[in-house]
Write a protein that holds these residues in place. Structure first.
Motif, PDB file in Angstrom:
ATOM      1  N   ASP A 133     -28.184  20.961   5.898  1.00 23.83           N
ATOM      2  CA  ASP A 133     -29.058  21.681   6.844  1.00 23.83           C
ATOM      3  C   ASP A 133     -30.525  21.534   6.458  1.00 23.83           C
ATOM      4  OD1 ASP A 133     -29.490  24.694   5.265  1.00 23.83           O
ATOM      5  OD2 ASP A 133     -27.893  23.378   4.623  1.00 23.83           O
ATOM      6  N   LYS A 170     -21.938  24.947  -5.547  1.00 18.18           N
ATOM      7  CA  LYS A 170     -20.493  24.981  -5.831  1.00 18.18           C
ATOM      8  C   LYS A 170     -19.887  26.324  -5.420  1.00 18.18           C
ATOM      9  CE  LYS A 170     -21.259  24.138 -10.197  1.00 18.18           C
ATOM     10  NZ  LYS A 170     -22.726  24.080 -10.028  1.00 18.18           N
ATOM     11  N   SER A 171     -20.551  27.414  -5.845  1.00 25.94           N
ATOM     12  CA  SER A 171     -20.029  28.744  -5.510  1.00 25.94           C
ATOM     13  C   SER A 171     -20.099  28.981  -4.006  1.00 25.94           C
ATOM     14  CB  SER A 171     -20.811  29.829  -6.236  1.00 25.94           C
ATOM     15  OG  SER A 171     -20.765  29.593  -7.615  1.00 25.94           O
ATOM     16  N   SER A 172     -21.168  28.500  -3.386  1.00 27.34           N
ATOM     17  CA  SER A 172     -21.303  28.678  -1.933  1.00 27.34           C
ATOM     18  C   SER A 172     -20.173  27.937  -1.221  1.00 27.34           C
ATOM     19  CB  SER A 172     -22.643  28.130  -1.448  1.00 27.34           C
ATOM     20  OG  SER A 172     -23.697  28.741  -2.155  1.00 27.34           O
TER      21      SER A 172
END
Ligand code: GDP
Length: 487
Positions: free
Chosen positions: A368, A264-266
């Protein structure tokens, strides 16, 4: 039947000016006359922020501004022509080499003689010039006073004056388009049209007030009823733009939610374009809310990162989760972040039951790490899914497009132009709606014509409030107090 409409063209509803309107950008022919008193004592202010910059602009408006310019620069100023001159203070000392432009009242922003001075952007120079202008008889302008004067001198209606502030504060392309449209009289034209139709209905009715023995004939009742229905429909259509207006002015309230460590923060950092939130491999690092306003596509987002939804939370985490769920419940858009490398998390039922494609998107993150493996989740609520990698930036463009499509869906589909009303307009339109409903109820009951006329006048006054056809100085002072100085 009397030909005139008694009591209609009076100052009570500001109707002496009705149907007029000022065309700010020479894009029409509406003229506007207000019933408000005007002040035109000379005022001066710095129109640019204080601080060191290439240029600073000072503004003067009021009677005698032409004489003031002549006194300072020693020559009769040519109208609307930028001239170079030495600014010398009253004592004769040289302050700066400036550009000045004189705007005679017929072509000025405020509707009175005005002067703009561009000096070097040194706060000391700007302050010295400002103090000199005060010494020469100007007084400091209040917040929004230049625009207030433009309104009082009939240069624009109140919705256009508000649009000036919307334009200054517009964040994002859509907010800018809506502000420009309103500034060019888009909302004013709609209300002029509604008012004209309302006046037609009122004219039919008023004619019978003076003849108490005559009842409104059934064919007139039918025509009036049809007009009022159409007006109520139009009023509702305008009211329906209120949420979009809030969204454009305030930003789309977007809450990022998901299990701890989903990214979420990323994602917030990726969308913001810099490290704003703490990213950590340790779950539960965001206990407080982080809020950022960012531009995504043509929209501004109020992006809020929340504490993770943990199936087995500690006492502190539980508190954070409750708050996260509260935030999600108030959001325009919920971004549910899912970790592509992990099974679908167990999310609280109270949360999943509220998820719907109308207010949430599933963002499957960390793609990724799943090369070659398609990510397939049975996402709760049947949400649209966007696959991204907050780490590499893959899929972020698709997410931006999806958010734009989502925000645009709040615009009323039947609006061919961008109309996005503000809370003050909505309040007046709700009053208009109530009066229209009362009038239609009265018509259906064959009620007294006087009552019907009174409800229609109430509607007229409510429409009038939006454009400032009201004799309410306190309301105007309050409204312009929210503007910045120099505007
Ligand atoms: P939050 O707890 O949901 O806010 O998750 P964080 O943003 O703190 O990320 C948790 C961990 O996942 C960190 O180690 C991140 O570097 C990592 N992470 C986040 N997004 C991605 C991604 O797209 N790909 C990969 N490989 N790792 C990610």
């Amino acid at each position: 039947m009397p030909a005139s409409i008694p009591g209609l063209l009076n100052a009570e509803h500001g109707l002496s000016a009705w149907g007029a309107g000022f065309d700010l950008a020479q894009a029409g022919t509406r003229r506007w006359v207000t019933v408000m008193p005007s002040r035109n004592d000379p005022i001066a202010a710095l129109a640019t922020p204080t601080g060191t910059s290439a240029l600073a602009v000072l503004r003067v408006s009021g009677s005698d501004t032409g004489r003031l310019a002549q006194e300072i620069f020693g020559a009769t100023p040519s109208p609307r022509l930028a001239r170079r001159g030495d600014y010398r203070a009253q004592g004769g000392e040289l302050v700066d080499d400036v550009l000045f432009t004189f705007f005679p009242e017929a072509n000025s922003y405020t509707g009175e003689d005005a002067l703009e001075i561009s000096c070097h952007g040194n706060p000391f120079i700007a302050q010295t010039i400002l103090e000199d202008l005060f010494a020469r008889g100007c007084r400091p302008a209040g917040p929004g006073e230049f625009t207030q004067r433009a309104f009082l001198h009939g240069r624009m209606d109140l919705s256009q004056a508000e649009a000036v502030m919307d334009l200054i504060h517009a964040r994002g392309e859509r907010a800018l388009s809506a502000a420009n449209h309103q500034l060019r009289g888009g909302l004013g034209r709609r209300l002029d049209d509604l008012t004209e139709r309302l006046l037609g209905a009122l004219a039919r009715i008023e004619a019978y007030i003076d003849f108490p023995d005559e009842d409104l004939p059934p064919e007139d009742r039918t025509v009036v009823r049809r007009t009022l229905e159409a007006l109520a429909q139009e009023t509702n259509r305008l009211l329906a733009t209120s949420h979009y207006g809030e969204l454009l002015r305030d930003g789309l309230k977007t809450v990022i939610i998901g299990a701890p460590n989903a990214g979420k923060s990323s994602l917030l950092n990726r969308l913001v374009g810099r490290e704003r939130a703490i990213v950590s491999a340790e779950p539960g690092t965001t206990r407080d809310f982080i809020e950022e306003r960012i531009i995504v596509g043509p929209h501004c987002l109020r992006l809020i990162d929340t504490a993770g939804l943990n199936p087995a939370p500690s006492a502190v985490e539980k508190l954070g989760m409750e708050k996260s769920l509260e935030r999600a419940a108030e959001a325009d858009l919920v971004l549910l972040v899912l970790d592509a490398t992990r099974p679908l998390p167990v999310l609280p039922e109270i949360f999943t039951s509220s998820l719907s494609p109308a207010r949430a998107l599933a963002v499957v993150n960390k793609i990724d790490l799943t090369t070659g493996r398609p990510v397939e989740f049975a996402v709760p609520g049947g949400l649209a899914v966007v696959n991204v990698s907050a780490l590499t930036g893959a899929g972020i463009e698709a997410l931006t497009a999806e958010i734009t499509r989502f925000a645009d869906s709040f615009q009323s589909p039947d609006q061919e132009e961008i109309i996005a009303i503000n809370a003050r307009h909505a309040d007046a339109l709700l009053r208009a709606k109530t009066c229209l409903q009362a009038a239609m109820g009265n018509l259906d009951k064959n009620g007294p014509v006087e009552l019907l006329a009174s409800d229609l006048r109430g509607t007229l006054a409510a429409y009038g409030d939006i454009l400032g056809k009201v004799d309410n100085e306190r309301m105007l002072d309050q409204l312009f107090a929210t503007f910045c100085i120099g505007k």
